[in-house]
Write an enzyme that holds these catalytic residues in place. Structure first.
Site, PDB file in Angstrom:
ATOM      1  N   PHE A  16       0.816  -1.213   0.000  1.00 39.71           N
ATOM      2  CA  PHE A  16       0.000   0.000   0.000  1.00 39.71           C
ATOM      3  C   PHE A  16       0.849   1.263   0.000  1.00 39.71           C
ATOM      4  CE2 PHE A  16      -2.329  -3.407   2.061  1.00 39.71           C
ATOM      5  CZ  PHE A  16      -3.490  -3.402   1.314  1.00 39.71           C
ATOM      6  N   CYS A  17       0.245   2.354  -0.410  1.00 34.43           N
ATOM      7  CA  CYS A  17       0.888   3.666  -0.383  1.00 34.43           C
ATOM      8  C   CYS A  17       1.429   3.916   1.016  1.00 34.43           C
ATOM      9  CB  CYS A  17      -0.112   4.762  -0.748  1.00 34.43           C
ATOM     10  SG  CYS A  17       0.520   6.435  -0.557  1.00 34.43           S
ATOM     11  N   PRO A  18       2.663   4.321   1.207  1.00 34.57           N
ATOM     12  CA  PRO A  18       3.661   4.642   0.188  1.00 34.57           C
ATOM     13  C   PRO A  18       4.628   3.492  -0.100  1.00 34.57           C
ATOM     14  CG  PRO A  18       4.406   5.456   2.284  1.00 34.57           C
ATOM     15  CD  PRO A  18       3.169   4.642   2.557  1.00 34.57           C
ATOM     16  N   GLY A  19       4.222   2.254   0.120  1.00 32.14           N
ATOM     17  CA  GLY A  19       5.097   1.093  -0.039  1.00 32.14           C
ATOM     18  C   GLY A  19       5.792   0.993  -1.393  1.00 32.14           C
ATOM     19  N   ASP A  43      -1.088  -0.075  -6.758  1.00 35.77           N
ATOM     20  CA  ASP A  43      -1.669   1.079  -6.080  1.00 35.77           C
ATOM     21  C   ASP A  43      -1.810   2.225  -7.081  1.00 35.77           C
ATOM     22  OD1 ASP A  43      -2.130   3.246  -4.204  1.00 35.77           O
ATOM     23  OD2 ASP A  43       0.031   3.615  -4.259  1.00 35.77           O
TER      24      ASP A  43
END
Lengths: 80, 137
Positions: A16-19, A43
């Protein structure tokens, strides 16, 4: 992106953001100057986020392409 | 001098901790100098190991709380502490503890997660945050 040799690629789908952005930063950091690296992200925000970072860090966005299923491959050259 | 982003982390609920950690990551990626000033409940949440049992959700969105926590678990979203740690890996992020809260609750630096680097007072924070953006969470 024909004719571009990707040195290292990371599949960040499911992250997920910011992954996915963090993954791109890690890849670029560990790459040698001249290398081309890519992250596949599922994403939606990454399509804006990662290019914004590439621009800020003054690297080169080679392009983005749909990488089935449900992911975009974002390709960056570590040009300095 | 690089641009600054300072976050006053007052809340200790998981939703706000997540918001703070994600904003800090984005700012660190965009090469800002990030300071998280943990005070009151934000500091409670940084006590060693507290994150493991912290399932608090902001009161105003309490009705979504169970669903939110369930989704985070089901989709294996990284917890806020990990998100701050990876922000520290890729950029300039500091977490500082509020001296007042530490004194009132007799908390010592070694009682906190190791991401907290030092104890500071409000004037130090304000001085450091000057010329930058401040977010209160």
């Amino acid at each position: 992106m024909e004719g571009v040799k990707i040195t290292k690629e990371s599949d960040a789908r499911g992250s997920f953001c910011p992954g996915p952005l963090m993954e791109m930063i890690r890849l670029v950091r560990s790459a040698n100057v001249g290398d081309v690296v890519a992250v596949i992200s599922g994403d939606e925000g990454s399509k804006k986020d990662i290019p914004a970072w590439i621009n800020k860090a003054r690297y080169e966005l080679i392009g983005m392409e749909e990488a089935a299923p449900g992911g975009t491959r974002i390709i960056c050259r570590k040009n300095h | 001098m690089s641009e600054k982003l300072s976050i006053v982390l007052f809340s200790g609920t998981v939703d706000k901790l997540m918001a703070a950690s994600i904003i800090a990551s984005g700012a660190a990626a965009m090469q800002k100098e990030v300071t998280i000033f943990a005070t009151f409940y934000g500091l409670f949440a940084l006590r060693k190991g507290d994150w493991k049992q912290n399932r608090r959700i902001s009161k105003d969105f309490e009705d979504y709380g169970a669903q939110f926590l369930q989704v985070l678990e089901a989709k294996k979203a990284p917890n806020w502490l990990e998100t701050i740690q990876s922000a520290m890996d890729i950029g300039n992020v500091k977490v500082k503890a509020c001296g007042l809260t530490m004194d009132l609750l007799s908390i010592k630096l070694e009682d906190l997660e190791p991401i907290v680097s030092e104890i500071v007072g409000v004037a130090h924070f304000i001085e450091e945050a000057s010329d930058g953006q401040i977010i209160f969470l």
